[in-house]
Design a protein around this motif. Structure first.
Motif, PDB file in Angstrom:
ATOM      1  N   VAL A  18       6.351  16.544 -89.019  1.00 47.85           N
ATOM      2  CA  VAL A  18       6.537  18.009 -89.410  1.00 47.85           C
ATOM      3  C   VAL A  18       5.356  18.514 -90.338  1.00 47.85           C
ATOM      4  O   VAL A  18       4.963  19.570 -90.283  1.00 47.85           O
ATOM      5  CB  VAL A  18       7.966  17.939 -90.277  1.00 47.85           C
ATOM      6  CG1 VAL A  18       8.107  19.383 -90.925  1.00 47.85           C
ATOM      7  CG2 VAL A  18       9.119  18.011 -89.209  1.00 47.85           C
ATOM      8  N   ALA A  19       5.003  17.448 -91.405  1.00 49.86           N
ATOM      9  CA  ALA A  19       3.726  17.883 -92.131  1.00 49.86           C
ATOM     10  C   ALA A  19       2.491  17.945 -91.215  1.00 49.86           C
ATOM     11  O   ALA A  19       1.574  18.975 -91.514  1.00 49.86           O
ATOM     12  CB  ALA A  19       3.386  16.674 -93.184  1.00 49.86           C
ATOM     13  N   GLY A  20       2.252  17.238 -90.209  1.00 50.03           N
ATOM     14  CA  GLY A  20       1.279  17.437 -89.420  1.00 50.03           C
ATOM     15  C   GLY A  20       1.436  18.829 -88.482  1.00 50.03           C
ATOM     16  O   GLY A  20       0.341  19.761 -88.642  1.00 50.03           O
ATOM     17  N   LEU A  21       2.588  19.272 -88.188  1.00 51.52           N
ATOM     18  CA  LEU A  21       2.623  20.426 -87.503  1.00 51.52           C
ATOM     19  C   LEU A  21       2.645  21.663 -88.294  1.00 51.52           C
ATOM     20  O   LEU A  21       2.255  22.854 -87.923  1.00 51.52           O
ATOM     21  CB  LEU A  21       4.160  20.573 -86.721  1.00 51.52           C
ATOM     22  CG  LEU A  21       4.560  19.770 -85.436  1.00 51.52           C
ATOM     23  CD1 LEU A  21       6.007  19.570 -85.082  1.00 51.52           C
ATOM     24  CD2 LEU A  21       3.642  20.178 -84.461  1.00 51.52           C
ATOM     25  N   THR A  22       3.086  21.717 -89.488  1.00 51.68           N
ATOM     26  CA  THR A  22       2.853  22.578 -90.557  1.00 51.68           C
ATOM     27  C   THR A  22       1.597  22.806 -91.442  1.00 51.68           C
ATOM     28  O   THR A  22       1.644  23.272 -92.389  1.00 51.68           O
ATOM     29  CB  THR A  22       4.290  22.666 -91.235  1.00 51.68           C
ATOM     30  OG1 THR A  22       4.255  21.566 -92.144  1.00 51.68           O
ATOM     31  CG2 THR A  22       5.515  22.829 -90.526  1.00 51.68           C
ATOM     32  N   ALA A  29      -7.636  21.943 -85.364  1.00 50.09           N
ATOM     33  CA  ALA A  29      -7.785  21.826 -84.218  1.00 50.09           C
ATOM     34  C   ALA A  29      -7.914  20.081 -83.802  1.00 50.09           C
ATOM     35  O   ALA A  29      -7.800  19.653 -82.422  1.00 50.09           O
ATOM     36  CB  ALA A  29      -9.296  22.287 -83.697  1.00 50.09           C
ATOM     37  N   GLU A  30      -8.173  19.327 -84.697  1.00 41.89           N
ATOM     38  CA  GLU A  30      -7.860  17.804 -84.458  1.00 41.89           C
ATOM     39  C   GLU A  30      -6.811  17.326 -84.127  1.00 41.89           C
ATOM     40  O   GLU A  30      -6.426  16.499 -83.453  1.00 41.89           O
ATOM     41  CB  GLU A  30      -8.742  17.075 -85.924  1.00 41.89           C
ATOM     42  CG  GLU A  30     -10.074  17.401 -86.076  1.00 41.89           C
ATOM     43  CD  GLU A  30     -10.453  17.032 -87.514  1.00 41.89           C
ATOM     44  OE1 GLU A  30      -9.816  15.802 -88.028  1.00 41.89           O
ATOM     45  OE2 GLU A  30     -11.659  17.440 -88.137  1.00 41.89           O
ATOM     46  N   LEU A  31      -5.737  18.004 -84.743  1.00 48.53           N
ATOM     47  CA  LEU A  31      -4.277  17.765 -84.356  1.00 48.53           C
ATOM     48  C   LEU A  31      -3.779  18.501 -83.097  1.00 48.53           C
ATOM     49  O   LEU A  31      -2.967  17.862 -82.227  1.00 48.53           O
ATOM     50  CB  LEU A  31      -3.287  18.104 -85.488  1.00 48.53           C
ATOM     51  CG  LEU A  31      -3.332  17.254 -86.724  1.00 48.53           C
ATOM     52  CD1 LEU A  31      -2.662  17.989 -87.807  1.00 48.53           C
ATOM     53  CD2 LEU A  31      -3.239  15.944 -86.624  1.00 48.53           C
ATOM     54  N   ALA A 141      -3.111  11.534 -83.508  1.00 49.55           N
ATOM     55  CA  ALA A 141      -3.872  12.255 -84.696  1.00 49.55           C
ATOM     56  C   ALA A 141      -3.129  12.195 -86.055  1.00 49.55           C
ATOM     57  O   ALA A 141      -3.572  11.662 -87.152  1.00 49.55           O
ATOM     58  CB  ALA A 141      -4.554  13.397 -84.565  1.00 49.55           C
ATOM     59  N   ILE A 142      -1.779  12.286 -85.583  1.00 48.43           N
ATOM     60  CA  ILE A 142      -0.760  12.385 -87.078  1.00 48.43           C
ATOM     61  C   ILE A 142      -0.682  10.779 -87.375  1.00 48.43           C
ATOM     62  O   ILE A 142      -0.450  10.586 -88.613  1.00 48.43           O
ATOM     63  CB  ILE A 142       0.592  13.286 -86.355  1.00 48.43           C
ATOM     64  CG1 ILE A 142       0.277  14.557 -86.413  1.00 48.43           C
ATOM     65  CG2 ILE A 142       1.634  12.860 -87.428  1.00 48.43           C
ATOM     66  CD1 ILE A 142       1.668  15.192 -85.772  1.00 48.43           C
ATOM     67  N   GLU A 143      -0.511   9.779 -86.378  1.00 47.65           N
ATOM     68  CA  GLU A 143      -0.384   8.488 -86.762  1.00 47.65           C
ATOM     69  C   GLU A 143      -1.790   8.029 -87.657  1.00 47.65           C
ATOM     70  O   GLU A 143      -1.431   7.385 -88.553  1.00 47.65           O
ATOM     71  CB  GLU A 143      -0.357   7.691 -85.600  1.00 47.65           C
ATOM     72  CG  GLU A 143       1.132   7.708 -85.020  1.00 47.65           C
ATOM     73  CD  GLU A 143       1.249   7.002 -83.518  1.00 47.65           C
ATOM     74  OE1 GLU A 143       2.366   6.758 -83.040  1.00 47.65           O
ATOM     75  OE2 GLU A 143       0.157   6.483 -83.080  1.00 47.65           O
ATOM     76  N   ALA A 144      -2.869   8.431 -87.081  1.00 48.24           N
ATOM     77  CA  ALA A 144      -4.022   8.184 -88.000  1.00 48.24           C
ATOM     78  C   ALA A 144      -4.196   8.781 -89.445  1.00 48.24           C
ATOM     79  O   ALA A 144      -4.639   8.056 -90.300  1.00 48.24           O
ATOM     80  CB  ALA A 144      -5.056   8.614 -87.429  1.00 48.24           C
TER      81      ALA A 144
END
Length: 146
Positions: A18-22, A29-31, A141-144
């Motif tokens: 959720v933190a990545g999506l928001t 653009a990296e995500l 990308a979120i895992e990284a």
């Protein structure tokens, strides 16, 4: 009107996803490869919602993000140059016994003009492969970040 459903397993927690999506800051653009930083505009943001215009390659949509449910985030298309009707995205997160998270994504695309209808037809045929690849990149990308 194509509806594409995708599932991806990740080591990221639902909260990290959720933190990545928001995260509407630089580097989005990296995500999300289909969200160019130059085309990103945050109109309003609260604790559990945002109103954002994003896109790339001449395709844009204004989305209302709602993450009031910690296990789910809903993106509703408010306006777009190609998408209309019930278009949007829903992400549901399920924690697994092994500590991973199952991300279930549902993407609805209803073309509102000829370009949108042609894109919708393409997504109906190739969407699982194209959007599945994009979701896999987002997950990595979120895992990284984690």
């Amino acid at each position: 009107m194509p509806t594409i459903t995708l599932t991806q397993q990740t080591t990221a927690t639902p909260e990290q996803f959720v933190a990545g999506l928001t995260d509407f800051g630089p580097g989005r653009a990296e995500l999300f490869p289909n969200s160019a930083d130059a085309d990103l505009r945050v109109h309003e943001r609260g604790e559990e919602f945002a109103d954002v215009t994003e896109g790339s390659g001449g395709i844009w949509e204004r989305l209302h993000y709602d993450w009031s449910d910690p296990g789910r985030i809903v993106l509703t298309t408010v306006d777009s140059n190609v998408w209309g009707g019930r278009s949007g995205h829903t992400y549901t997160f399920t924690k697994q016994a092994d500590g991973t998270t199952l991300v279930h994504a549902e993407v609805v695309r209803e073309g509102k003009n000829l370009k949108g209808k042609l894109l919708g037809l393409s997504l109906g045929l190739l969407g699982k492969k194209v959007l599945g690849g994009a979701l896999a990149k987002t997950v990595r990308a979120i895992e990284a970040r984690g």
